[in-house]
Design a protein around this motif. Structure first.
Motif, PDB file in Angstrom:
ATOM      1  N   GLU A  47      23.557  -1.833   7.646  1.00  0.00           N
ATOM      2  CA  GLU A  47      24.506  -2.360   8.622  1.00  0.00           C
ATOM      3  C   GLU A  47      23.899  -3.544   9.391  1.00  0.00           C
ATOM      4  O   GLU A  47      24.568  -4.548   9.639  1.00  0.00           O
TER       5      GLU A  47
ATOM      6  N   TYR B 150      25.403  -7.403   9.522  1.00  0.00           N
ATOM      7  CA  TYR B 150      25.660  -8.104  10.778  1.00  0.00           C
ATOM      8  C   TYR B 150      24.924  -9.441  10.825  1.00  0.00           C
ATOM      9  O   TYR B 150      25.491 -10.477  11.202  1.00  0.00           O
TER      10      TYR B 150
ATOM     11  N   ARG C 119      31.174 -12.517  18.850  1.00  0.00           N
ATOM     12  CA  ARG C 119      30.961 -11.063  18.819  1.00  0.00           C
ATOM     13  C   ARG C 119      32.284 -10.317  18.786  1.00  0.00           C
ATOM     14  O   ARG C 119      32.436  -9.322  18.071  1.00  0.00           O
TER      15      ARG C 119
ATOM     16  N   GLN D  58      33.259  -7.805  15.689  1.00  0.00           N
ATOM     17  CA  GLN D  58      33.499  -6.392  15.950  1.00  0.00           C
ATOM     18  C   GLN D  58      34.871  -5.922  15.456  1.00  0.00           C
ATOM     19  O   GLN D  58      35.112  -4.721  15.370  1.00  0.00           O
TER      20      GLN D  58
ATOM     21  N   ALA E 186      31.348  -1.441  11.482  1.00  0.00           N
ATOM     22  CA  ALA E 186      30.597  -0.624  12.438  1.00  0.00           C
ATOM     23  C   ALA E 186      30.380   0.806  11.960  1.00  0.00           C
ATOM     24  O   ALA E 186      29.616   1.546  12.565  1.00  0.00           O
TER      25      ALA E 186
ATOM     26  N   ALA F 179      26.646   1.581  18.778  1.00  0.00           N
ATOM     27  CA  ALA F 179      26.479   0.214  18.309  1.00  0.00           C
ATOM     28  C   ALA F 179      25.000  -0.099  18.106  1.00  0.00           C
ATOM     29  O   ALA F 179      24.156   0.226  18.933  1.00  0.00           O
TER      30      ALA F 179
ATOM     31  N   SER G 267      24.497  -5.657  16.118  1.00  0.00           N
ATOM     32  CA  SER G 267      25.928  -5.920  16.244  1.00  0.00           C
ATOM     33  C   SER G 267      26.222  -7.046  17.232  1.00  0.00           C
ATOM     34  O   SER G 267      27.323  -7.590  17.250  1.00  0.00           O
TER      35      SER G 267
END
Length: 200
Positions: free
Chosen positions: A86, A90, A142, A146, A152, A161, A165
């Motif tokens: 993840e 990101y 951001r 998101q 996420a 989070a 992120s």
């Protein structure tokens, strides 16, 4: 031969069966419900003896505890790999957005002229103003990132989070690298400040 304590727990090391001449492996007798917790927290199913105590062989407890430990280690490893994945996703998204759109923010401000006479207040104002614009652009980015579906939840814990992120160092570094106009102003301001005794 058994050592019997007055508490509700009886430790039996060796029991000789007179009829069959067989040695029974070490076990534990407890007066509790139909399950016994192993030393490391694993639940071990058990059977009731005639007196109401719970008999659980020690080898079975150790086997269940080792199995629980291996399962926990495997789950932790998988969770760590998902978090790393993840974070990488990101970072890649923020890198692309910074490289594509940082130049547009830089274009909103006056171009740096190497032949012009600059002073500290002017450069300080322009650099600080563009820094604020970059912060606003980063916050907007951001918000957009998101909203990307399923991003996420890669790590399986969407309610927590990850630091990646927010963009972090990757986004800030690439944002500054792409803004050549801002970099020149920062360099000129740095040179002027170095010439003063107040800001060495």
């Amino acid at each position: 031969i058994a050592q019997i304590h007055t508490s509700t727990r009886i430790n039996i090391n060796i029991i000789n069966d007179n009829n069959n001449n067989k040695q029974i492996p070490p076990c534990e007798i407890r007066n509790d419900d139909d399950s016994v917790r192993s030393p490391r927290g694993g639940a071990v199913p058990s059977k009731k003896n005639q007196q109401g105590g719970t008999i659980v062989p020690s080898k079975k407890i150790n086997k269940e505890a080792q199995s629980t430990e291996r399962t926990g280690l495997l789950e932790e490893t998988i969770q760590t790999m998902r978090e790393l994945l993840e974070s990488a996703v990101y970072a890649a998204i923020y890198a692309v957005l910074a490289l594509l759109f940082a130049g547009w923010v830089d274009a909103l401000f006056p171009r740096f002229d190497p032949k012009a006479e600059y002073n500290i207040p002017r450069l300080l104002f322009e650099v600080a103003t563009q820094a604020g614009a970059n912060a606003a652009a980063a916050q907007g980015t951001r918000k957009v990132v998101q909203k990307v579906p399923y991003l996420a939840s890669i790590d399986g814990r969407s309610d927590k989070a990850l630091p990646a992120s927010g963009g972090g160092v990757v986004f800030a570094f690439l944002m500054f690298t792409r803004q050549s106009n801002w970099k020149q102003k920062v360099g000129a301001l740095d040179a002027l400040l170095d010439k003063t005794w107040l800001f060495p």
